[in-house]
Design a protein around this motif. Structure first.
Motif, mmCIF file in Angstrom:
data_model
loop_
_atom_site.group_PDB
_atom_site.id
_atom_site.type_symbol
_atom_site.label_atom_id
_atom_site.label_comp_id
_atom_site.label_asym_id
_atom_site.label_seq_id
_atom_site.Cartn_x
_atom_site.Cartn_y
_atom_site.Cartn_z
ATOM 1 N N GLY A 193 31.589 51.871 42.068
ATOM 2 C CA GLY A 193 32.676 52.117 42.990
ATOM 3 C C GLY A 193 33.213 50.821 43.573
ATOM 4 O O GLY A 193 32.614 49.752 43.461
ATOM 5 N N GLY A 194 34.363 50.918 44.229
ATOM 6 C CA GLY A 194 34.942 49.753 44.889
ATOM 7 C C GLY A 194 35.992 49.054 44.054
ATOM 8 O O GLY A 194 36.048 49.180 42.832
ATOM 9 N N ILE A 195 36.808 48.270 44.742
ATOM 10 C CA ILE A 195 37.976 47.680 44.086
ATOM 11 C C ILE A 195 37.629 46.495 43.190
ATOM 12 O O ILE A 195 38.373 46.170 42.266
ATOM 13 N N LEU A 196 36.495 45.856 43.432
ATOM 14 C CA LEU A 196 36.125 44.733 42.567
ATOM 15 C C LEU A 196 35.800 45.224 41.163
ATOM 16 O O LEU A 196 36.130 44.554 40.182
ATOM 17 N N TRP A 197 35.171 46.395 41.033
ATOM 18 C CA TRP A 197 34.919 46.958 39.709
ATOM 19 C C TRP A 197 36.177 47.604 39.135
ATOM 20 O O TRP A 197 36.321 47.701 37.914
ATOM 21 N N ASP A 198 37.088 48.057 40.001
ATOM 22 C CA ASP A 198 38.284 48.739 39.524
ATOM 23 C C ASP A 198 39.327 47.758 39.003
ATOM 24 O O ASP A 198 39.794 47.860 37.857
ATOM 25 N N LEU A 199 39.703 46.786 39.825
ATOM 26 C CA LEU A 199 40.777 45.858 39.474
ATOM 27 C C LEU A 199 40.290 44.445 39.176
ATOM 28 O O LEU A 199 40.981 43.685 38.496
ATOM 29 N N GLY A 200 39.109 44.097 39.688
ATOM 30 C CA GLY A 200 38.577 42.756 39.453
ATOM 31 C C GLY A 200 38.473 42.370 37.993
ATOM 32 O O GLY A 200 38.842 41.237 37.620
ATOM 33 N N PRO A 201 37.977 43.254 37.106
ATOM 34 C CA PRO A 201 37.884 42.859 35.692
ATOM 35 C C PRO A 201 39.222 42.448 35.088
ATOM 36 O O PRO A 201 39.279 41.528 34.276
ATOM 37 N N HIS A 202 40.310 43.134 35.465
ATOM 38 C CA HIS A 202 41.633 42.753 34.956
ATOM 39 C C HIS A 202 42.057 41.386 35.478
ATOM 40 O O HIS A 202 42.540 40.538 34.720
ATOM 41 N N LEU A 203 41.894 41.174 36.785
ATOM 42 C CA LEU A 203 42.304 39.904 37.382
ATOM 43 C C LEU A 203 41.544 38.734 36.764
ATOM 44 O O LEU A 203 42.127 37.708 36.401
ATOM 45 N N VAL A 204 40.231 38.884 36.648
ATOM 46 C CA VAL A 204 39.408 37.818 36.094
ATOM 47 C C VAL A 204 39.734 37.602 34.618
ATOM 48 O O VAL A 204 39.853 36.463 34.150
ATOM 49 N N ASP A 205 39.886 38.682 33.868
ATOM 50 C CA ASP A 205 40.165 38.568 32.437
ATOM 51 C C ASP A 205 41.466 37.814 32.191
ATOM 52 O O ASP A 205 41.543 36.962 31.296
ATOM 53 N N GLN A 206 42.502 38.108 32.974
ATOM 54 C CA GLN A 206 43.765 37.405 32.793
ATOM 55 C C GLN A 206 43.624 35.914 33.113
ATOM 56 O O GLN A 206 44.140 35.064 32.386
ATOM 57 N N ALA A 207 42.903 35.595 34.196
ATOM 58 C CA ALA A 207 42.719 34.188 34.565
ATOM 59 C C ALA A 207 41.954 33.433 33.486
ATOM 60 O O ALA A 207 42.311 32.301 33.116
ATOM 61 N N VAL A 208 40.902 34.035 32.951
ATOM 62 C CA VAL A 208 40.095 33.385 31.917
ATOM 63 C C VAL A 208 40.908 33.225 30.631
ATOM 64 O O VAL A 208 40.811 32.208 29.936
ATOM 65 N N ASN A 209 41.728 34.231 30.303
ATOM 66 C CA ASN A 209 42.571 34.122 29.119
ATOM 67 C C ASN A 209 43.535 32.951 29.222
ATOM 68 O O ASN A 209 43.808 32.268 28.235
ATOM 69 N N LEU A 210 44.048 32.721 30.411
ATOM 70 C CA LEU A 210 45.024 31.653 30.598
ATOM 71 C C LEU A 210 44.388 30.272 30.673
ATOM 72 O O LEU A 210 44.884 29.317 30.064
ATOM 73 N N PHE A 211 43.282 30.159 31.425
ATOM 74 C CA PHE A 211 42.780 28.837 31.778
ATOM 75 C C PHE A 211 41.324 28.592 31.402
ATOM 76 O O PHE A 211 40.763 27.569 31.785
ATOM 77 N N GLY A 212 40.730 29.492 30.656
ATOM 78 C CA GLY A 212 39.412 29.245 30.112
ATOM 79 C C GLY A 212 38.268 29.567 31.066
ATOM 80 O O GLY A 212 38.459 30.141 32.142
ATOM 81 N N PRO A 213 37.049 29.199 30.674
ATOM 82 C CA PRO A 213 35.845 29.575 31.428
ATOM 83 C C PRO A 213 35.859 29.072 32.863
ATOM 84 O O PRO A 213 36.511 28.074 33.198
ATOM 85 N N VAL A 214 35.102 29.783 33.697
ATOM 86 C CA VAL A 214 35.027 29.499 35.127
ATOM 87 C C VAL A 214 33.696 28.813 35.434
ATOM 88 O O VAL A 214 32.647 29.206 34.914
ATOM 89 N N ALA A 215 33.744 27.799 36.304
ATOM 90 C CA ALA A 215 32.532 27.065 36.674
ATOM 91 C C ALA A 215 31.917 27.579 37.967
ATOM 92 O O ALA A 215 30.688 27.660 38.091
ATOM 93 N N ARG A 216 32.761 27.950 38.947
ATOM 94 C CA ARG A 216 32.219 28.455 40.208
ATOM 95 C C ARG A 216 33.231 29.374 40.876
ATOM 96 O O ARG A 216 34.430 29.329 40.593
ATOM 97 N N VAL A 217 32.696 30.180 41.808
ATOM 98 C CA VAL A 217 33.496 31.201 42.483
ATOM 99 C C VAL A 217 33.171 31.195 43.967
ATOM 100 O O VAL A 217 32.004 31.092 44.359
ATOM 101 N N TYR A 218 34.212 31.316 44.771
ATOM 102 C CA TYR A 218 34.039 31.645 46.189
ATOM 103 C C TYR A 218 34.715 32.995 46.411
ATOM 104 O O TYR A 218 35.853 33.201 45.962
#
Length: 373
Positions: A193-218
């Motif tokens: 449940g929650g919005i991070l599981w609902d919409l987060g995968p799309h947001l992260v997937d688009q960012a990674v597709n554009l700019f590659g792997p992520v090193a850290r997150v806040y």
């Protein structure tokens, strides 16, 4: 930068000579009935042959809209008849994705899993390894790669018109001040449940597709509405390994929405508002094989340039049907899958780091992507 597929359907002549792949759809809630069944039904070379639902009203809807499809009351009933199918599409509550996908692979079927692939990174890796060992197709339904606005932005980044991008802002914001009585809106994060599981995968997937792997997150996660046990408002700041920063927002409590994308480069910026129209059109019952599918009216185009020299940019057509065309070609012809699971697993690592960051109040490291076998 990862390539974004723009798979097109085959000609009518070639489709007529191709044997149809038989698809079983597990789940006929909004995900199954709106985001999957119409696309499967409209894709040459695929046939929606079965649907799993234990709900009598949904079963009646299947019979009315897709009379060629057999309704199965349970997944177990489907597995007993697995030889009648070629592909299983899992679009059930999030915490059931992994066990159903494993069962489908064990039954000898190619598998599509709606996002999120899994709620646990280790389980996701195990699922990908199982598919590889069995030499079976496994892919994940990240349809937002084929949003018109994202396709437009991808081409702008790829062409260099923005120059070097240093900041990417992306939002999926809604105004739902009253939480719905559903697992997705009110259920705990541990159950998906929650919005991070609902919409987060799309947001992260688009960012990674554009700019590659992520090193850290806040990350900042908040549960704002009464009665919710998981976050309904989320902010993630990603630092990609190439130095680009992505700022991502997902919210159910945004009474005024920000721009869908605002992208800042050293040559120009790009800003676009509103949401891709394909979801609304599917919600309204339109078929995705209409000639004007995915077109964007000029008043909804984004703007490129710097203050004082901004111009409208024609939007690339949205193309959700490309996912199922790519799936068909992967299963029938051995072509690459439309969404590579290893990219999705990295996205789950990012979400896991976001939860650790929010709990600790500081940035969290993301493991470097490793090949999956």
């Amino acid at each position: 930068m990862s390539a974004v597929s723009s798979v097109s359907a085959p000609s009518a002549a070639s489709a007529a000579h191709a044997a149809e792949l038989r698809v079983a759809l597990l789940g006929f809630g909004k995900g199954g009935s709106v985001f999957h069944a119409p696309l499967i039904d409209a894709t040459p070379g695929l046939r929606l042959s079965g649907v799993v639902t234990g709900d009598s009203a949904r079963a009646a809807a299947v019979g009315h809209r897709y009379p060629q499809a057999t309704v199965h009351p349970s997944a177990e009933h489907l597995w007993e008849r697995a030889t009648d199918y070629d592909i299983a599409v899992v679009t059930t509550p999030n915490d059931s994705h992994v066990p159903l996908a494993h069962a489908a692979l064990k039954s000898g079927l190619a598998v599509v899993v709606d996002k999120p692939l899994a709620l646990d990174v280790a389980e996701a890796r195990d699922l990908v390894a199982t598919a590889a060992q069995r030499e079976q197709v496994l892919t994940v339904y990240h349809n937002r790669r084929w949003d018109a606005d994202f396709q437009t932005l991808w081409h702008l980044v790829d062409s260099g018109e923005l120059g070097r991008v240093h900041r990417f802002e992306s939002r999926f914001e809604r105004w739902r001040p009253e939480a719905r009585d559903s697992w997705r809106d009110s259920g705990p994060a541990a159950a998906g449940g929650g919005i991070l599981w609902d919409l987060g995968p799309h947001l992260v997937d688009q960012a990674v597709n554009l700019f590659g792997p992520v090193a850290r997150v806040y990350a900042e996660l908040d549960a704002c509405r009464p009665g919710v046990s998981a976050e309904d408002d989320a902010f993630l700041a990603l630092t990609h390994r190439d130095g680009t920063r992505s700022h991502l927002w997902a919210s159910a409590v945004a009474a005024q929405r920000g721009p869908r994308f605002r992208v800042l480069g050293d040559r120009a910026a790009f800003t676009i508002h509103g949401m891709d129209s394909q979801e609304d059109r599917l919600n309204q019952g339109e078929r995705p094989d209409r000639p004007d599918w995915g077109e964007v009216l000029q008043q909804h185009w984004g703007e490129l340039g710097a203050d004082g020299t901004v111009r409208k940019v024609p939007s690339v057509r949205g193309n959700y049907p490309a996912f199922y065309a790519g799936l068909r070609d992967a299963v029938a012809e051995g072509e690459p899958v439309p969404v590579e699971p290893h990219e999705v697993v990295h996205g789950l690592d990012v979400i896991d780091a976001a939860r650790r960051s929010a709990a600790a109040g500081t940035a969290a490291a993301v493991p470097e992507p490793t090949p999956l076998h």
